[in-house]
Scaffold this motif. Structure first.
Motif, PDB file in Angstrom:
ATOM      1  N   UNK A 198      -0.273   5.833  -5.679  1.00  0.00           N
ATOM      2  CA  UNK A 198       0.039   4.469  -5.253  1.00  0.00           C
ATOM      3  C   UNK A 198      -0.016   4.343  -3.730  1.00  0.00           C
ATOM      4  N   UNK A 199       0.586   5.305  -3.030  1.00  0.00           N
ATOM      5  CA  UNK A 199       0.558   5.274  -1.566  1.00  0.00           C
ATOM      6  C   UNK A 199      -0.868   5.423  -1.048  1.00  0.00           C
ATOM      7  N   UNK A 200      -1.637   6.262  -1.712  1.00  0.00           N
ATOM      8  CA  UNK A 200      -3.012   6.516  -1.296  1.00  0.00           C
ATOM      9  C   UNK A 200      -3.862   5.250  -1.344  1.00  0.00           C
ATOM     10  N   UNK A 201      -3.661   4.423  -2.353  1.00  0.00           N
ATOM     11  CA  UNK A 201      -4.467   3.212  -2.503  1.00  0.00           C
ATOM     12  C   UNK A 201      -4.276   2.279  -1.314  1.00  0.00           C
ATOM     13  N   UNK A 202      -3.037   2.016  -0.954  1.00  0.00           N
ATOM     14  CA  UNK A 202      -2.792   1.106   0.159  1.00  0.00           C
ATOM     15  C   UNK A 202      -3.414   1.615   1.453  1.00  0.00           C
ATOM     16  N   UNK A 209     -13.324   2.608  -1.615  1.00  0.00           N
ATOM     17  CA  UNK A 209     -12.364   2.197  -2.642  1.00  0.00           C
ATOM     18  C   UNK A 209     -12.574   2.975  -3.936  1.00  0.00           C
ATOM     19  N   UNK A 210     -13.827   3.235  -4.285  1.00  0.00           N
ATOM     20  CA  UNK A 210     -14.109   3.990  -5.502  1.00  0.00           C
ATOM     21  C   UNK A 210     -13.587   5.420  -5.432  1.00  0.00           C
ATOM     22  N   UNK A 211     -13.583   5.999  -4.264  1.00  0.00           N
ATOM     23  CA  UNK A 211     -13.313   7.428  -4.136  1.00  0.00           C
ATOM     24  C   UNK A 211     -11.999   7.766  -3.431  1.00  0.00           C
ATOM     25  N   UNK A 212     -11.791   7.211  -2.250  1.00  0.00           N
ATOM     26  CA  UNK A 212     -10.625   7.604  -1.458  1.00  0.00           C
ATOM     27  C   UNK A 212      -9.309   7.215  -2.110  1.00  0.00           C
ATOM     28  N   UNK A 213      -9.327   6.208  -2.984  1.00  0.00           N
ATOM     29  CA  UNK A 213      -8.098   5.812  -3.678  1.00  0.00           C
ATOM     30  C   UNK A 213      -7.617   6.881  -4.660  1.00  0.00           C
ATOM     31  N   UNK A 214      -8.487   7.846  -4.971  1.00  0.00           N
ATOM     32  CA  UNK A 214      -8.125   8.928  -5.896  1.00  0.00           C
ATOM     33  C   UNK A 214      -7.650  10.182  -5.176  1.00  0.00           C
ATOM     34  N   UNK A 215      -7.818  10.206  -3.851  1.00  0.00           N
ATOM     35  CA  UNK A 215      -7.531  11.428  -3.093  1.00  0.00           C
ATOM     36  C   UNK A 215      -6.067  11.851  -3.195  1.00  0.00           C
ATOM     37  N   UNK A 216      -5.162  10.896  -3.374  1.00  0.00           N
ATOM     38  CA  UNK A 216      -3.743  11.247  -3.507  1.00  0.00           C
ATOM     39  C   UNK A 216      -3.471  12.099  -4.721  1.00  0.00           C
ATOM     40  N   UNK A 217      -4.178  11.841  -5.822  1.00  0.00           N
ATOM     41  CA  UNK A 217      -4.017  12.658  -7.021  1.00  0.00           C
ATOM     42  C   UNK A 217      -4.499  14.074  -6.811  1.00  0.00           C
ATOM     43  N   UNK A 218      -5.607  14.218  -6.059  1.00  0.00           N
ATOM     44  CA  UNK A 218      -6.129  15.548  -5.754  1.00  0.00           C
ATOM     45  C   UNK A 218      -5.151  16.321  -4.872  1.00  0.00           C
ATOM     46  N   UNK A 219      -4.704  15.677  -3.787  1.00  0.00           N
ATOM     47  CA  UNK A 219      -3.915  16.368  -2.767  1.00  0.00           C
ATOM     48  C   UNK A 219      -2.528  16.789  -3.244  1.00  0.00           C
ATOM     49  N   UNK A 220      -1.928  16.024  -4.143  1.00  0.00           N
ATOM     50  CA  UNK A 220      -0.573  16.349  -4.585  1.00  0.00           C
ATOM     51  C   UNK A 220      -0.567  17.379  -5.710  1.00  0.00           C
ATOM     52  N   UNK A 221      -1.750  17.784  -6.171  1.00  0.00           N
ATOM     53  CA  UNK A 221      -1.843  18.640  -7.350  1.00  0.00           C
ATOM     54  C   UNK A 221      -1.103  19.952  -7.240  1.00  0.00           C
ATOM     55  N   UNK A 235      -5.328   9.631   1.571  1.00  0.00           N
ATOM     56  CA  UNK A 235      -6.119   8.415   1.633  1.00  0.00           C
ATOM     57  C   UNK A 235      -6.770   8.220   2.986  1.00  0.00           C
ATOM     58  N   UNK A 236      -6.067   8.617   4.033  1.00  0.00           N
ATOM     59  CA  UNK A 236      -6.587   8.471   5.393  1.00  0.00           C
ATOM     60  C   UNK A 236      -7.767   9.397   5.649  1.00  0.00           C
ATOM     61  N   UNK A 237      -7.573  10.700   5.379  1.00  0.00           N
ATOM     62  CA  UNK A 237      -8.640  11.650   5.701  1.00  0.00           C
ATOM     63  C   UNK A 237      -9.859  11.469   4.794  1.00  0.00           C
ATOM     64  N   UNK A 238      -9.635  11.047   3.567  1.00  0.00           N
ATOM     65  CA  UNK A 238     -10.758  10.834   2.662  1.00  0.00           C
ATOM     66  C   UNK A 238     -11.622   9.667   3.136  1.00  0.00           C
ATOM     67  N   UNK A 239     -11.004   8.566   3.492  1.00  0.00           N
ATOM     68  CA  UNK A 239     -11.759   7.402   3.958  1.00  0.00           C
ATOM     69  C   UNK A 239     -12.494   7.700   5.255  1.00  0.00           C
ATOM     70  N   UNK A 240     -11.803   8.333   6.187  1.00  0.00           N
ATOM     71  CA  UNK A 240     -12.442   8.706   7.455  1.00  0.00           C
ATOM     72  C   UNK A 240     -13.593   9.674   7.210  1.00  0.00           C
ATOM     73  N   UNK A 241     -13.418  10.577   6.257  1.00  0.00           N
ATOM     74  CA  UNK A 241     -14.487  11.515   5.921  1.00  0.00           C
ATOM     75  C   UNK A 241     -15.732  10.813   5.425  1.00  0.00           C
TER      76      UNK A 241
END
Length: 436
Positions: free
Chosen positions: A256-260, A280-292, A312-318
């Motif tokens: 949820x935090x990652x999406x915003x 939006x398609x990809x970086x919104x999912x990064x929170x699920x990966x990172x918290x694993x 969410x920040x590093x994924x979008x910037x990437x």
């Protein structure tokens, strides 16, 4: 690419696929059986009409993970305007082969010399092994043949199972949501393959290497399925009870935090402040990966949200800045941006696990072993991916020439209208349909 490369798969693909399936069936016949309640054959009733909870309780989690593998990953890769058949179809092929091979590979490591006993939990773990290959598939999407993907699936899952055994059984690290063993491993394995298979003819891009309005909508369907079911992915193999409960909550909040943050940073990095659908398609999912890695640890709800914020920040910037650098400077053509969705967040998850264990978030686990597990996952992936890339580079696997990359018609029967007007803009296709 040399003109003698043939893409005709009439014999090489069916022969390889059928031979692989025959070999797997024989191996299952020799090594695999059912897990039973009483340790017997399990044929018919054993005097106890009630099915033990351990057999059926994980099944809803398995369903969620299964949908992620076959629907989520498949549709997420349909953003390419002329490559939807392969994105969904070959995703299904890889998953079907991978889950069978994964049962064998993981079963041999976990059975300690005994026969492999099938349970719902082993089905979940098999799907996890398949996810690794699907992540790598995203790095080379559009540039390799189905024959190459069958070979890559067998090799990668074999190496993945070995690394997973090293991380979990030998190093004794905690990685319940597999930030390190699946996401980081799959991303860097795929990137290593992509580096070896670099195509200089695509350094300036390709006409089909892009999306249209409807292909981005289809990809967003994959995003939504993955986003909704990710708490199940991260908690499926956690210990039942408080640990599994904690894994669900932590993943839920991190996503949820990652999406915003992903939406905000996407707007921030665009010159006109518009949202980019790729982000939006990809970086919104990064929170699920990172918290694993620390999903089942006592990191507090705000800790999970903080991980999602950073992911969410590093994924979008990437996606905005790093992907072009990888292509131009390091000769890594990452089609789906798996480095930004799985690689960087996977590294973040590993680092978060090191910090969390050093603070006592999960008793009995060492930050030193967590660091070793992260290094092992990335190192083994890079070495294994590089060697696999050189094998796949051999000129008889049916790989497409540069001009036919990102085009379904080279391996699929496509509707005539799509084949005839595939190079036209989406608006031109609508005009032709109206005229007809």
């Amino acid at each position: 690419m040399p003109s003698h490369y043939t893409t005709n798969m009439r014999f090489k693909f069916p022969i390889l696929a059928i031979c692989l399936e025959i070999i797997i069936i024989i191996l299952f016949g020799v090594f695999v059986g059912y897990e039973t309640n009483d340790g017997g054959s399990g044929h018919g009733h054993s005097g106890n009409d009630s099915v033990p909870d351990k057999f059926i309780t994980p099944y809803p989690m398995f369903q969620d993970v299964h949908v992620m593998i076959f629907v989520g990953f498949g549709f997420l890769m349909t953003f390419l305007k002329r490559y939807g058949f392969t994105s969904v179809g070959i995703n299904m092929l890889i998953a079907a082969l991978g889950l069978q091979w994964g049962i064998l590979m993981q079963g041999w490591w976990h059975s300690h010399g005994h026969s492999i006993k099938m349970t719902v939990l082993s089905m979940i773990n098999a799907d996890f092994s398949t996810a690794t290959v699907l992540i790598s598939f995203g790095a080379v999407l559009g540039k390799i043949s189905p024959v190459q993907m069958l070979i890559m699936t067998i090799i990668e899952i074999t190496i993945f199972a070995t690394n997973e055994h090293l991380v979990v059984e030998i190093l004794g690290a905690s990685d319940v949501g597999a930030s390190m063993t699946i996401h980081a491993f799959g991303a860097y394995f795929g990137l290593a393959v992509a580096r070896v298979l670099y195509r200089s003819g695509l350094r300036n891009g390709h006409d089909n290497e892009g999306s249209v309005y409807h292909s981005d909508l289809f990809a967003m369907i994959g995003t939504l399925f993955l986003w909704m079911f990710w708490p199940s992915f991260n908690s499926a193999i956690a210990d039942a009870g408080i640990n599994q409960h904690r894994a669900i909550i932590n993943t839920y909040l991190s996503l949820a935090a990652c999406v915003l943050v992903a939406f905000a940073v996407s707007s921030l990095v665009q010159e006109k402040g518009k949202l980019d659908m790729v982000h939006i398609q990809n970086a919104t999912l990064a929170g699920g990966v990172a918290v694993g890695t620390c999903a089942d640890m006592n990191i507090s709800p705000y800790g999970a949200m903080l991980i999602g914020f950073v992911a969410g920040s590093i994924s979008t910037v990437g996606f905005k800045f790093l992907t072009p650098v990888l292509a131009s400077k390091m000769k890594i053509q990452d089609t789906c941006g798996v480095h930004n969705l799985h690689g960087l967040p996977g590294l973040l998850g590993g680092i978060a696990g090191i910090i969390a264990t050093s603070m006592g978030a999960k008793k009995g686990f060492s930050p030193t072993m967590q660091a070793a597990a992260l290094a092992s996952s990335v190192g083994v992936a890079l070495i294994g991916g590089t060697l696999t890339g050189f094998l796949l580079k051999l000129p008889f696997w049916g790989q497409p020439p540069d001009q036919n990359c990102y085009d379904d018609s080279i391996y699929w029967e496509v509707p005539e209208e799509e084949e005839a007007h595939g190079g036209s803009a989406h608006g031109d296709q609508n005009t032709l349909k109206s005229d007809a």
